[in-house]
Structures are given as C-alpha cells and as structure tokens.
Write a protein that holds these residues in place. Structure first.
Motif, PDB file in Angstrom:
ATOM      1  N   UNK A 195     -18.248 -25.654 -45.054  1.00 33.63           N
ATOM      2  CA  UNK A 195     -18.224 -26.101 -46.441  1.00 33.63           C
ATOM      3  C   UNK A 195     -18.322 -24.894 -47.376  1.00 33.63           C
ATOM      4  N   UNK A 196     -17.582 -24.944 -48.481  1.00 28.32           N
ATOM      5  CA  UNK A 196     -17.717 -23.971 -49.549  1.00 28.32           C
ATOM      6  C   UNK A 196     -18.310 -24.633 -50.785  1.00 28.32           C
ATOM      7  N   UNK A 197     -19.435 -24.119 -51.272  1.00 26.31           N
ATOM      8  CA  UNK A 197     -20.127 -24.742 -52.404  1.00 26.31           C
ATOM      9  C   UNK A 197     -20.087 -23.895 -53.674  1.00 26.31           C
ATOM     10  N   UNK A 198     -19.342 -22.797 -53.642  1.00 24.90           N
ATOM     11  CA  UNK A 198     -19.239 -21.929 -54.823  1.00 24.90           C
ATOM     12  C   UNK A 198     -20.632 -21.589 -55.349  1.00 24.90           C
ATOM     13  N   UNK A 199     -20.867 -21.797 -56.644  1.00 28.56           N
ATOM     14  CA  UNK A 199     -22.179 -21.487 -57.231  1.00 28.56           C
ATOM     15  C   UNK A 199     -22.941 -22.759 -57.587  1.00 28.56           C
ATOM     16  N   UNK A 200     -22.610 -23.876 -56.932  1.00 27.58           N
ATOM     17  CA  UNK A 200     -23.250 -25.148 -57.280  1.00 27.58           C
ATOM     18  C   UNK A 200     -24.691 -25.228 -56.778  1.00 27.58           C
ATOM     19  N   UNK A 201     -25.038 -24.438 -55.751  1.00 26.91           N
ATOM     20  CA  UNK A 201     -26.406 -24.419 -55.227  1.00 26.91           C
ATOM     21  C   UNK A 201     -26.882 -22.968 -55.240  1.00 26.91           C
ATOM     22  N   UNK A 202     -27.481 -22.560 -56.339  1.00 27.97           N
ATOM     23  CA  UNK A 202     -27.898 -21.175 -56.495  1.00 27.97           C
ATOM     24  C   UNK A 202     -29.202 -20.913 -55.760  1.00 27.97           C
ATOM     25  N   UNK A 203     -29.325 -19.733 -55.161  1.00 29.80           N
ATOM     26  CA  UNK A 203     -30.573 -19.328 -54.534  1.00 29.80           C
ATOM     27  C   UNK A 203     -31.579 -18.898 -55.591  1.00 29.80           C
ATOM     28  N   UNK A 204     -31.108 -18.170 -56.581  1.00 26.59           N
ATOM     29  CA  UNK A 204     -31.949 -17.714 -57.682  1.00 26.59           C
ATOM     30  C   UNK A 204     -31.513 -18.450 -58.948  1.00 26.59           C
ATOM     31  N   UNK A 205     -32.225 -19.508 -59.279  1.00 25.08           N
ATOM     32  CA  UNK A 205     -31.853 -20.322 -60.432  1.00 25.08           C
ATOM     33  C   UNK A 205     -32.013 -19.552 -61.745  1.00 25.08           C
ATOM     34  N   UNK A 206     -32.920 -18.613 -61.791  1.00 22.22           N
ATOM     35  CA  UNK A 206     -33.163 -17.878 -63.044  1.00 22.22           C
ATOM     36  C   UNK A 206     -32.078 -16.847 -63.325  1.00 22.22           C
ATOM     37  N   UNK A 207     -31.460 -16.341 -62.271  1.00 20.74           N
ATOM     38  CA  UNK A 207     -30.409 -15.328 -62.445  1.00 20.74           C
ATOM     39  C   UNK A 207     -29.174 -15.775 -61.673  1.00 20.74           C
ATOM     40  N   UNK A 208     -28.273 -16.516 -62.287  1.00 16.52           N
ATOM     41  CA  UNK A 208     -27.086 -17.025 -61.578  1.00 16.52           C
ATOM     42  C   UNK A 208     -26.165 -15.934 -61.063  1.00 16.52           C
ATOM     43  N   UNK A 235      -5.226 -19.944 -59.807  1.00 18.71           N
ATOM     44  CA  UNK A 235      -5.446 -21.139 -59.005  1.00 18.71           C
ATOM     45  C   UNK A 235      -6.439 -20.956 -57.879  1.00 18.71           C
ATOM     46  N   UNK A 236      -7.006 -19.768 -57.761  1.00 11.48           N
ATOM     47  CA  UNK A 236      -7.971 -19.469 -56.698  1.00 11.48           C
ATOM     48  C   UNK A 236      -9.321 -19.224 -57.353  1.00 11.48           C
ATOM     49  N   UNK A 237     -10.322 -20.077 -57.028  1.00 10.30           N
ATOM     50  CA  UNK A 237     -11.611 -20.013 -57.698  1.00 10.30           C
ATOM     51  C   UNK A 237     -12.718 -19.719 -56.677  1.00 10.30           C
ATOM     52  N   UNK A 238     -13.954 -19.755 -57.173  1.00 11.14           N
ATOM     53  CA  UNK A 238     -15.087 -19.539 -56.280  1.00 11.14           C
ATOM     54  C   UNK A 238     -15.194 -20.626 -55.211  1.00 11.14           C
ATOM     55  N   UNK A 239     -14.647 -21.797 -55.474  1.00  4.04           N
ATOM     56  CA  UNK A 239     -14.664 -22.866 -54.465  1.00  4.04           C
ATOM     57  C   UNK A 239     -13.827 -22.461 -53.251  1.00  4.04           C
ATOM     58  N   UNK A 240     -12.635 -21.985 -53.489  1.00  2.07           N
ATOM     59  CA  UNK A 240     -11.793 -21.535 -52.383  1.00  2.07           C
ATOM     60  C   UNK A 240     -12.395 -20.301 -51.696  1.00  2.07           C
ATOM     61  N   UNK A 241     -12.945 -19.395 -52.515  1.00  2.00           N
ATOM     62  CA  UNK A 241     -13.509 -18.164 -51.964  1.00  2.00           C
ATOM     63  C   UNK A 241     -14.703 -18.478 -51.054  1.00  2.00           C
ATOM     64  N   UNK A 242     -15.597 -19.352 -51.507  1.00  2.00           N
ATOM     65  CA  UNK A 242     -16.771 -19.679 -50.689  1.00  2.00           C
ATOM     66  C   UNK A 242     -16.375 -20.398 -49.400  1.00  2.00           C
TER      67      UNK A 242
END
Length: 316
Positions: free
Chosen positions: A237-250, A205-212
């Motif tokens: 705000x926590x955005x998880x991986x929805x806004x990647x800095x490096x789009x080519x390498x997630x 129940x704990x995902x990257x959203x909660x972690x970020x």
C-alpha cells in the motif's frame, strides 16, 4: 681359618586374612533388586484394572500423544490416580473448550510468537553489522495488527533519492537482512510506503500517492530477495502523507518511511474478508452486466440500442 660372616635366614610367615569386600557389594545389589522386585509384585497385586491400564499406557507413551498414554499416572501425594478413564467413561472425561477459550489461546500463542520475533530482530540488530548501522532508523513495536517494523529516513541517510522509487544499496541490504528473519515465521506481511507532505512535481500526473506505492513495492522486492515467499505478502500500500509520523512537522525526514507489519491472524482474516467482499461485489456486477448483454443479444435489442452509422461518414 678365617672367620666367615654369619648366615642370616629370614622366614616369612603368612597369616590368614579376609579375601576382600567385593562380595558384600554384590550381595547388597542383589538384595536391593529383590526388594524392588517384590515391591512391584505387591503393587501389581493391589492396583485396580484402571490403574494398571493407566500405568501401562504411561510406559508405552510417557508424553501422552498416542492413545493409552498418560503424562501423570501417579499424583503428587504418591497414591495411585487414574488420569485416563476407561473406554466406557472416556466421553465424560474429555476436556471441552469453548470457542472463546480456543480463540484466546490461539491469540496468546501468536502474540508470544511475535514477541519472540521482535526479540530476535533486536538481537540481530545488535549483532549484524548491516543492521547495526541502521539502529537509529529501525523502530519495532507491537500494534493491534501485529509486529510493526518501521524504517524511517534520516536527512543524512535517506532510503531513496528525492522523488525516486529505487532503493539505495544500503537500504536494499537492510531490507534483505530483515527478509531473512521475517521468512522464519508463517505470518503474512503488509508493506506500506509513506512520504512527507512536500508535493511531488517531477512528473505530470505522478503524485506522492504513486511514489509511496512504488517505494513500498521496491521494499517488497527486497524482502522477497531476502527469503520472504511471494505468497507471504498480503498487501502493498502507498499512503503518501496521509499518515504522518511527525504530526507537528509534516516535512520532517521521519515522515518518509517504509512500514512492514508481520500480521497477526485477526488482521489477516480482516484483509481476506475485505478482499472477498470487494471481489464478490465486482463479480456480481460483472455477472449482471454479462447477463444483461446476453439477454440483449438473444432478443436482438443489442443492435436496436446501437446508434445508426452513415456509411458515408466512415473512413476506411
């Protein structure tokens, strides 16, 4: 009788001469002062009442902050010029600014302040040993929302342990140092946590959203410890991986980062306006529910809607 040496008598004759030239300097000063005095008298006699008022106001307040002051009582050509009009004409000479002009002026002043803050941070990064170690991980730029400060991860020096939200000691020192500088401006700030695209599997129940979100909150505590006021924090705000800095390498390390934005006025107003709309909608719904409950209670229909309960089915 022995020959005695001749006696020589020397006579000093004083000749008359001048007594020095100090009186000439004093007379020249006196003549200059008298010339300046008569010049002032002549100007006072030829100046108009409005010009006298402007000159009087200038000597009372050269900067021109209080009533009567005039920063430029005489124009560049040397002729007397009235800058402050008489009280009868004052309404006609007031400078009027349109709302758009005021808006543009405020934006330019704020942009200049954010530019100065960015230059100050860059200087501190070069001078401060704690910040200098993170020079390759600190990214500064101006965005439509304001000054953005991004602290990106490096594979050999992460800000957090994998899957954890506790700051490493050097990351906390970095954020505290940043907080000392950010606290010097009145702008509100926004903190955003980002992760890479690797799914979190450490806890159900704990995902990257909660972690970020937890990491962004940890960054908030660190900058507050550095001097940022709690009221200066506008959002976390926590955005998880929805806004990647490096789009080519997630899965790249730079995608794991903390972004601190020193908000400009427009961004602050937008956040406040959106929060107000949400609060108004929530309050309207709550008030509607409360009114409906009160109407039911008053009319007795509240208990009519309740399901009948068999006493035998209740365990006491």
């Amino acid at each position: 009788m022995e020959d005695l040496p001749p006696i020589i008598v020397r006579k000093v004759v004083k000749k008359g001469g001048h007594h020095g030239g100090a009186w000439k300097v004093a007379f020249a000063d006196f003549a200059t002062a008298m010339m300046a005095f008569f010049l002032v008298l002549w100007l006072s006699a030829t100046a108009s009442p409005e010009q006298k008022e402007a000159i009087e106001g200038y000597f009372k307040d050269p900067i021109g902050f209080v009533e009567g002051g005039s920063p430029n009582p005489v124009d560049l050509d040397g002729s007397a010029a009235v800058v402050r009009a008489s009280s009868a004409d004052q309404q006609d000479t007031e400078i009027q600014f349109e709302d758009d002009e005021i808006e543009q002026l405020a934006d330019s002043i704020e942009e200049e302040r954010l530019q100065d803050l960015m230059m100050t941070l860059q200087e501190k990064i070069d001078e401060n040993q704690t910040l200098q170690e993170f020079k390759d991980q600190l990214l500064l730029d101006i965005t439509p929302e304001g000054l953005r400060i991004q602290i990106v991860d490096q594979s050999k020096r992460p800000m957090f342990d994998s899957g954890k939200s506790e700051l490493k000691f050097y990351s906390e020192d970095l954020l505290v140092e940043l907080g000392k500088t950010i606290s010097q401006v009145p702008n509100k700030i926004s903190l955003t946590g980002h992760t890479d695209a690797l799914p979190f599997s450490g806890r159900e129940g704990y995902t990257n959203w909660e972690l970020s979100a937890d990491r962004a909150n940890a960054a908030r505590r660190a900058v507050v410890a550095g001097g940022v006021d709690e009221d200066q924090v506008s959002r976390v705000v926590g955005l998880a991986s929805s806004v990647l800095f490096d789009q080519k390498d997630p899965f790249a390390a730079v995608n794991r980062r903390i972004a601190i934005i020193v908000l400009n006025r427009k961004a602050e107003d937008e956040i406040t306006r959106n929060a107000g709309v949400r609060d108004a909608g929530t309050n309207q719904k709550e008030n509607s529910n409360q009114k409906e409950s009160a109407d039911k209670l008053e009319s007795g229909t509240w208990f009519d809607d309740a399901e009948e309960v068999n006493p035998d089915d209740v365990s006491w």
